[in-house]
Design an enzyme around this catalytic site. Structure first.
Site, PDB file in Angstrom:
ATOM      1  CD  GLU A 206       2.092  -5.589   8.301  1.00 32.07           C
ATOM      2  OE1 GLU A 206       2.188  -6.825   8.168  1.00 32.07           O
ATOM      3  OE2 GLU A 206       2.904  -4.786   7.784  1.00 32.07           O
TER       4      GLU A 206
ATOM      5  CG  HIS B 137      -0.254   0.104   2.516  1.00 29.08           C
ATOM      6  ND1 HIS B 137       0.300   1.271   2.990  1.00 29.08           N
ATOM      7  CD2 HIS B 137      -0.004  -0.827   3.454  1.00 29.08           C
ATOM      8  CE1 HIS B 137       0.847   1.060   4.166  1.00 29.08           C
ATOM      9  NE2 HIS B 137       0.690  -0.223   4.475  1.00 29.08           N
TER      10      HIS B 137
END
Length: 195
Positions: free
Chosen positions: A79, A9
């Site tokens: 994550e 990202h």
């Protein structure tokens, strides 16, 4: 055989400051949005048969800005849950745990929203993702939009190494892509951390 395009990202305030952002959902900075948009021309020529993303906003927004469509949110791509280290930098953690290393020492439990996760738990999630993706690669490329530490674990699991080998890879910069491929049936890393 298709390739697995692994996208980190775009930049957030916490990736800029080095804070551990596991489950905290932080928006992209202006630079993060620009980097995500810059990925679009590199992804456009690819024949993507599937696109998966962490369901966190920073990853889904990166996918959108990079021109990816039909994005399937996958909770296994979230994550690492940093537990009690969520929001802290490595330097801050080392103030109370000298010599701390994420890959060796892991994390401590946090609150109910950040209970913490150990490396083998992250590896189990990436293994599940790879099991779902591998059959799709016979039809073309697959894109995955995820996070820095998770991307490292997924990559070493792709090449058949123990999750602890993740420390051997440099941290992918926000808004970059990596390419995981196979040659003669053997997995390898074709590109890493490419802008």
């Amino acid at each position: 055989m298709g390739e697995l395009i692994l996208i980190r990202h775009g930049q957030t305030e916490w990736s800029l400051s080095g804070q551990h952002a596991g489950r905290t959902d932080i928006p992209l900075t202006d630079a993060g949005e620009a980097a995500a948009k810059a990925l679009a021309p590199r992804l456009a020529p690819r024949r993507l048969v599937a696109v998966f993303s962490s369901p966190l906003f920073r990853a889904m927004r990166t996918a959108e800005l990079a021109g990816l469509t039909r994005v399937k949110p996958d909770p296994d791509l979230v994550e690492w849950d940093y537990g009690g280290y969520e929001g802290l930098t490595a330097a801050q953690i080392r103030e109370t745990r000298p010599g701390w290393d994420l890959w060796r020492d892991g994390v401590i439990p946090g609150d109910a929203d950040h209970p913490g996760e150990q490396l083998q738990q992250v590896a189990a999630r990436t293994d599940a993702v790879l099991e779902r993706i591998r059959p799709l690669l016979s039809d073309g490329d697959v894109a995955v939009v995820a996070h820095g530490h998770l991307a490292r674990v997924l990559t070493v699991r792709w090449v058949g190494l123990d999750a602890s080998a993740s420390r051997l890879l440099g941290h992918p910069h926000p808004g970059t892509l990596s390419v995981l491929a196979t040659e003669d049936g053997q997995p390898f890393i074709s590109a890493w951390n490419a802008p």
